[in-house]
Each structure stands twice: as structure tokens, then as C-alpha cells.
Design a protein around this motif. Structure first.
Motif, short mmCIF file in Angstrom:
data_model
loop_
_atom_site.label_atom_id
_atom_site.label_comp_id
_atom_site.label_asym_id
_atom_site.label_seq_id
_atom_site.Cartn_x
_atom_site.Cartn_y
_atom_site.Cartn_z
N MET A 1 0.83 -1.16 0.00
CA MET A 1 0.00 0.00 0.00
C MET A 1 0.89 1.25 0.00
SD MET A 1 -2.95 1.11 2.64
CE MET A 1 -4.23 0.01 2.16
N THR A 2 0.51 2.23 -0.75
CA THR A 2 1.29 3.45 -0.87
C THR A 2 0.82 4.47 0.16
OG1 THR A 2 1.18 3.02 -3.23
CG2 THR A 2 2.21 5.03 -2.56
N THR A 3 1.78 5.00 0.87
CA THR A 3 1.44 5.99 1.89
C THR A 3 1.64 7.39 1.34
OG1 THR A 3 3.67 6.09 2.77
CG2 THR A 3 2.19 4.41 3.71
N ALA A 4 1.14 8.36 2.07
CA ALA A 4 1.28 9.75 1.66
C ALA A 4 2.75 10.15 1.60
CB ALA A 4 0.51 10.65 2.62
N ALA A 5 3.55 9.62 2.49
CA ALA A 5 4.99 9.92 2.49
C ALA A 5 5.66 9.38 1.24
CB ALA A 5 5.64 9.36 3.74
#
Length: 73
Positions: A1-5
């Protein structure tokens, strides 16, 4: 999953690459403009040199077909 960071890091990386590419394109554009100016100057110098050569030695640049045949013909 891709995080905002992760997304922010990718955007920063892309912006950095874009900035370097824009700088490189500007440098290439400047170099091309300089080369075109130098080419125009060289063209002018060559034309002047040819004109001076033709004026000082008309026989050097004359068409050989315009010469009269040798006397033994």
C-alpha cells in the motif's frame, strides 16, 4: 500500500528531475543559439573571402569551359 509519504517522495523526485531537465534544455538551447551565430559569422567570412579571391584573381574561380582551346586544336 502506498502511503502519503511515499507519494510525496515520488513527487519530490519527479520535480527534481524536471528541474534538472529544464536546466539542461536551457543550456542546450543557449549552445545551439551560439552555434547558429558562429555559423552565420563563418558563412559571412567565407563569402567575403570568396568575393575577394574572385576580385583579385578572376582566373582562379573561372569556369574551365569558358577558356579558349589550346593553340594546337
Amino acid at each position: 500500500m502506498t502511503t502519503a509519504a511515499d507519494i510525496e517522495a515520488r513527487v519530490v523526485e519527479l520535480e527534481t528531475r524536471l528541474a534538472f531537465q529544464e536546466q539542461a534544455m536551457a543550456e542546450l538551447s543557449d549552445a545551439l543559439a551560439g552555434a547558429r551565430l558562429e555559423l552565420a559569422r563563418n558563412d559571412l567570412l567565407l563569402r567575403r573571402a570568396l568575393e575577394e579571391l574572385q576580385a583579385s584573381r578572376p582566373g582562379v574561380t573561372a569556369d574551365p569551359a569558358d577558356e579558349p582551346p589550346p593553340p594546337h586544336y
